[in-house]
Scaffold this motif. Structure first.
Motif: not given
Length: 198
Positions: A51, A76, A108-110, A177, A180
């Motif tokens: 990301a 994201s 969820l990686h933002s 986060t 997004g």
């Protein structure tokens, strides 16, 4: 003294809405990069590393046309049970994603990065965990009837600020986060870089 100029390398409505609401002045110019090709070169990297790398690449793509300008990139990605998910390719693919997510936890990686003249001056990544409730086929069809095609532009097939909130039993993590972009660290970095008043 005038504030530092900022460009957002994104067409994301939610990222623009976050910056707008926070009172950040910027110009939005979408970056044109081949995300899949870049990811192919990141074999073995962790989701937050990917990301962040995509955030840097999006911002760096605009530095040649906008030299000496501070550019904010953000990205994201979604992981469910160790499997990466990209934006759905069709409404049918979106339904497949939702059926897979049903009863599971979305990670969820933002991430975000500030780049100037091909140099990454700052980056940050954060994670949120969203517990998806058990979704019936009837609900999925109803949901996509209401939310398609807008959710086709999102990696998790949801807009938390819209009907997407109905997908979840619980959310753990920062609301920005989930939207997004790790906004609070971004705002801190923008203050350090003279975009915002301290």
């Amino acid at each position: 003294m005038s504030a530092e100029k900022l460009i957002l390398a994104s067409k994301s409505a939610s990222r623009r809405a976050m910056l707008d609401a926070a009172g950040v002045e910027y110009e939005a110019i979408p970056a044109d990069i081949d995300e899949r090709a870049l990811e192919d070169g990141l074999t073995g990297a962790s989701p937050p590393e990917i990301a962040e790398a995509l955030s840097v690449a999006k911002a760096a793509a605009l530095t040649r046309v906008h030299p000496k300008t501070l550019i904010l990139g953000s990205d994201s990605l979604v992981v469910v049970e160790g499997k990466r998910f990209d934006k759905p390719t069709s409404r049918e693919n979106a339904a497949e994603h939702l059926r897979y997510f049903s009863g599971k936890t979305i990670e969820l990686h933002s991430a975000a990065a500030l780049v100037r003249d091909d140099v990454c001056e700052w980056s940050n990544a954060d994670i949120a965990r969203l517990q998806v409730r058990d979704l019936s086929d009837g609900f999925i069809e109803h949901y996509l009837e209401r939310e398609w095609p807008e959710v086709g532009y999102t990696v998790g097939v949801f807009r938390i600020e819209a009907m997407g909130v109905q997908l979840f039993d619980a959310v753990e993590g920062d609301q920005f986060t989930v939207l997004g972009m790790p906004l609070l660290p971004v705002l801190g970095a923008l203050r350090e870089h003279g975009v915002l008043k301290t």
